[in-house]
Design a protein around this motif. Structure first.
Motif, mmCIF file in Angstrom:
data_model
loop_
_atom_site.group_PDB
_atom_site.id
_atom_site.type_symbol
_atom_site.label_atom_id
_atom_site.label_comp_id
_atom_site.label_asym_id
_atom_site.label_seq_id
_atom_site.Cartn_x
_atom_site.Cartn_y
_atom_site.Cartn_z
ATOM 1 N N VAL A 132 1.807 4.112 -3.505
ATOM 2 C CA VAL A 132 2.404 3.154 -4.449
ATOM 3 C C VAL A 132 1.930 3.486 -5.859
ATOM 4 O O VAL A 132 2.726 3.554 -6.805
ATOM 5 C CB VAL A 132 2.030 1.701 -4.080
ATOM 6 C CG1 VAL A 132 2.664 0.722 -5.075
ATOM 7 C CG2 VAL A 132 2.452 1.366 -2.647
ATOM 8 N N LEU A 133 0.635 3.709 -5.991
ATOM 9 C CA LEU A 133 0.065 4.006 -7.306
ATOM 10 C C LEU A 133 0.495 5.369 -7.838
ATOM 11 O O LEU A 133 0.431 5.614 -9.044
ATOM 12 C CB LEU A 133 -1.461 3.914 -7.246
ATOM 13 C CG LEU A 133 -2.013 2.529 -6.898
ATOM 14 C CD1 LEU A 133 -3.525 2.573 -6.783
ATOM 15 C CD2 LEU A 133 -1.570 1.480 -7.922
ATOM 16 N N ALA A 134 0.964 6.249 -6.935
ATOM 17 C CA ALA A 134 1.437 7.562 -7.376
ATOM 18 C C ALA A 134 2.627 7.450 -8.321
ATOM 19 O O ALA A 134 2.827 8.309 -9.187
ATOM 20 C CB ALA A 134 1.807 8.426 -6.169
ATOM 21 N N VAL A 135 3.414 6.378 -8.190
ATOM 22 C CA VAL A 135 4.530 6.176 -9.119
ATOM 23 C C VAL A 135 3.984 5.946 -10.531
ATOM 24 O O VAL A 135 4.509 6.477 -11.510
ATOM 25 C CB VAL A 135 5.421 5.003 -8.675
ATOM 26 C CG1 VAL A 135 6.543 4.762 -9.683
ATOM 27 C CG2 VAL A 135 6.003 5.268 -7.282
ATOM 28 N N PHE A 136 2.909 5.176 -10.627
ATOM 29 C CA PHE A 136 2.286 4.952 -11.939
ATOM 30 C C PHE A 136 1.631 6.238 -12.452
ATOM 31 O O PHE A 136 1.677 6.519 -13.647
ATOM 32 C CB PHE A 136 1.272 3.810 -11.851
ATOM 33 C CG PHE A 136 1.912 2.475 -11.594
ATOM 34 C CD1 PHE A 136 2.414 1.713 -12.636
ATOM 35 C CD2 PHE A 136 2.038 1.990 -10.300
ATOM 36 C CE1 PHE A 136 3.020 0.495 -12.406
ATOM 37 C CE2 PHE A 136 2.648 0.767 -10.050
ATOM 38 C CZ PHE A 136 3.148 0.017 -11.103
ATOM 39 N N ASP A 137 1.022 7.006 -11.539
ATOM 40 C CA ASP A 137 0.448 8.294 -11.947
ATOM 41 C C ASP A 137 1.535 9.209 -12.507
ATOM 42 O O ASP A 137 1.325 9.902 -13.512
ATOM 43 C CB ASP A 137 -0.237 8.973 -10.754
ATOM 44 C CG ASP A 137 -1.476 8.234 -10.298
ATOM 45 O OD1 ASP A 137 -2.114 7.551 -11.121
ATOM 46 O OD2 ASP A 137 -1.811 8.327 -9.092
ATOM 47 N N ALA A 138 2.699 9.203 -11.842
ATOM 48 C CA ALA A 138 3.820 10.012 -12.328
ATOM 49 C C ALA A 138 4.243 9.555 -13.717
ATOM 50 O O ALA A 138 4.504 10.367 -14.606
ATOM 51 C CB ALA A 138 4.995 9.930 -11.348
ATOM 52 N N ALA A 139 4.284 8.242 -13.913
ATOM 53 C CA ALA A 139 4.684 7.698 -15.215
ATOM 54 C C ALA A 139 3.685 8.063 -16.299
ATOM 55 O O ALA A 139 4.068 8.348 -17.440
ATOM 56 C CB ALA A 139 4.848 6.183 -15.122
ATOM 57 N N VAL A 168 11.061 11.242 1.488
ATOM 58 C CA VAL A 168 11.363 12.199 0.429
ATOM 59 C C VAL A 168 12.178 11.480 -0.631
ATOM 60 O O VAL A 168 13.126 10.759 -0.320
ATOM 61 C CB VAL A 168 12.150 13.408 0.988
ATOM 62 C CG1 VAL A 168 12.548 14.341 -0.132
ATOM 63 C CG2 VAL A 168 11.346 14.130 2.047
ATOM 64 N N VAL A 169 11.809 11.650 -1.878
ATOM 65 C CA VAL A 169 12.556 11.027 -2.966
ATOM 66 C C VAL A 169 13.835 11.821 -3.172
ATOM 67 O O VAL A 169 13.787 13.013 -3.471
ATOM 68 C CB VAL A 169 11.733 11.017 -4.272
ATOM 69 C CG1 VAL A 169 12.568 10.474 -5.417
ATOM 70 C CG2 VAL A 169 10.475 10.194 -4.093
ATOM 71 N N HIS A 206 4.516 13.890 -7.281
ATOM 72 C CA HIS A 206 3.334 13.026 -7.178
ATOM 73 C C HIS A 206 3.218 12.393 -5.797
ATOM 74 O O HIS A 206 2.112 12.263 -5.260
ATOM 75 C CB HIS A 206 3.354 11.960 -8.275
ATOM 76 C CG HIS A 206 2.911 12.499 -9.606
ATOM 77 N ND1 HIS A 206 1.617 12.380 -10.056
ATOM 78 C CD2 HIS A 206 3.573 13.181 -10.554
ATOM 79 C CE1 HIS A 206 1.506 12.969 -11.235
ATOM 80 N NE2 HIS A 206 2.688 13.460 -11.560
ATOM 81 N N LEU A 207 4.349 12.007 -5.216
ATOM 82 C CA LEU A 207 4.303 11.439 -3.871
ATOM 83 C C LEU A 207 3.911 12.494 -2.840
ATOM 84 O O LEU A 207 3.195 12.194 -1.883
ATOM 85 C CB LEU A 207 5.655 10.814 -3.511
ATOM 86 C CG LEU A 207 6.003 9.527 -4.261
ATOM 87 C CD1 LEU A 207 7.417 9.090 -3.919
ATOM 88 C CD2 LEU A 207 5.008 8.417 -3.936
ATOM 89 N N ALA A 208 4.358 13.713 -3.036
ATOM 90 C CA ALA A 208 3.990 14.792 -2.115
ATOM 91 C C ALA A 208 2.491 15.056 -2.162
ATOM 92 O O ALA A 208 1.870 15.386 -1.141
ATOM 93 C CB ALA A 208 4.762 16.062 -2.458
ATOM 94 N N ALA A 209 1.885 14.879 -3.323
ATOM 95 C CA ALA A 209 0.436 15.088 -3.450
ATOM 96 C C ALA A 209 -0.358 13.946 -2.831
ATOM 97 O O ALA A 209 -1.533 14.109 -2.507
ATOM 98 C CB ALA A 209 0.062 15.243 -4.924
#
Length: 198
Positions: free
Chosen positions: A91-98, A2-3, A79-82
């Motif tokens: 890992v790529l979810a961080v870029f998706d969030a950005a 969890v972030v 985004h990480l929860a999804a």
């Protein structure tokens, strides 16, 4: 994983107005270009209220950065929860969030980087520097955790590469060097991860 989103002290209505006005003005114009008179006027409060609630302009800047960071972390957490299964997708979810964050919230690039650029080398005890360093350290550690969970053999080195791609993209957003830099960073990150995990 969890972030963690930082717990921030609740604000009075007057302090909220000050912080909202300051946040908009600091991001749009820069920290040094905006004085407390301008902030107080935009917030519809007196300078005394501003100082009573925050103590100093420097403390207000730190609060501005902390509140933006809390919003960003909450956005990353969504985004990480999804993307709940461990692997490259997280890992790529961080870029998706950005990607989904930057157009609306960061058209001039990263608020932390912009603030850091205004304060010099950070060795004069200015309170902005440790706050910016804390935010960037958190993101790097998040990449380390995500790369480790994805099964990357040298997770720290890969996290360094992810951090460089991310930071390069956010600076490119602010500089408007070319369009959609986070999409480019995400593609390159995916290619690096794919080669590592084959």
């Amino acid at each position: 994983m969890v972030v963690p989103v930082p717990e921030l002290a609740p604000l009075t209505p007057g302090a909220t107005r000050v912080l909202e006005a300051a946040s908009r003005l600091f991001y749009e114009r820069g920290i040094h270009a905006v004085g407390v008179d301008t902030i107080a006027e935009a917030a519809g409060v007196t300078k005394k209220t501003l100082y009573d609630r925050f103590g100093s302009k420097e403390a207000l800047v730190v609060s501005y950065l902390q509140h933006r960071d809390a919003r960003w972390r909450a956005h990353v957490a969504e985004h990480l929860a999804a993307a709940s299964a461990p692997g490259t997708t997280r890992v790529l979810a961080v870029f998706d969030a950005a990607i989904s964050w930057s157009d609306e919230n960061s058209p001039k690039g990263c608020s932390a980087i912009n603030a850091r650029a205004e304060i010099g080398d950070g060795h004069d005890g200015h309170p902005i520097f440790p706050e910016v360093a804390r935010q960037k350290s958190w993101l790097f550690e998040l990449f380390v955790e995500l790369c480790t969970a994805a099964g990357v053999a040298d997770a720290e080195s890969m996290a360094q590469a992810m951090m460089l791609l991310y930071e390069g993209a956010i600076v490119t957003v602010g500089m408007e060097t070319f369009a959609r830099p986070f999409e480019v960073a995400r593609r390159l990150a995916g290619e690096m991860l794919e080669r590592e995990l084959v």
